[in-house]
Design a protein around this motif. Structure first.
Motif, mmCIF file in Angstrom:
data_model
loop_
_atom_site.group_PDB
_atom_site.id
_atom_site.type_symbol
_atom_site.label_atom_id
_atom_site.label_comp_id
_atom_site.label_asym_id
_atom_site.label_seq_id
_atom_site.Cartn_x
_atom_site.Cartn_y
_atom_site.Cartn_z
ATOM 1 N N PRO A 59 46.990 35.963 36.133
ATOM 2 C CA PRO A 59 46.991 37.425 36.069
ATOM 3 C C PRO A 59 47.917 37.981 34.976
ATOM 4 C CG PRO A 59 48.212 36.680 37.983
ATOM 5 C CD PRO A 59 47.600 35.468 37.346
ATOM 6 N N ASP A 60 48.998 37.302 34.698
ATOM 7 C CA ASP A 60 49.952 37.772 33.688
ATOM 8 C C ASP A 60 49.838 36.905 32.445
ATOM 9 O OD1 ASP A 60 50.924 39.651 35.517
ATOM 10 O OD2 ASP A 60 52.248 38.156 36.413
ATOM 11 N N CYS A 61 48.677 36.918 31.852
ATOM 12 C CA CYS A 61 48.371 36.021 30.749
ATOM 13 C C CYS A 61 49.004 36.489 29.444
ATOM 14 C CB CYS A 61 46.864 35.901 30.584
ATOM 15 S SG CYS A 61 46.411 35.012 29.112
#
Length: 121
Positions: free
Chosen positions: A44-46
């Motif tokens: 999700p926090d790429c």
């Protein structure tokens, strides 16, 4: 009511097309990228930020392959490539090198610090 139905159908088609594209993109990236990098990209926090002090990418291309292949039967070519790339695969497994891809008579592999695969981490 007809306009609502048309809108609903269009949204469904667009959602389906988006999911299909996402799946195809994921399949391609999963094939071309090291597993740890792909897993991070799916998060999700790429924000991928890989720093490698040492990295090596190698590509083997068989010189004279076209000429050689023209003198062999198709089955002989397949057997030759299967044996050669099988040897390469065993070496990459043995030394924990990430095999990127084989394309025709080309074999591409890489290794880095930190490792590109879970096996050599």
């Amino acid at each position: 009511a007809h306009a609502e139905e048309q809108g609903s159908r269009l949204r469904f088609k667009l959602k389906h097309a988006t999911e299909l594209t996402s799946t195809r993109t994921g399949d391609i990236l999963d094939t071309l990228m090291p597993p740890l990098v792909f897993k991070e990209l799916k998060g999700p926090d790429c924000i991928p930020s890989h720093k490698y002090r040492h990295a090596t990418i190698t590509q083997s291309d068989l010189c004279g392959f076209t000429k050689l292949a023209s003198k062999l039967s198709p089955m002989q070519v397949v057997n030759f490539m299967s044996e050669l790339f099988g040897d390469f695969d065993r070496l990459t497994d043995s030394y924990k090198v990430y095999k990127v891809e084989t394309i025709g008579d080309t074999y591409v592999a890489g290794m880095a610090e930190p490792p590109l695969t879970a096996e050599n981490s």
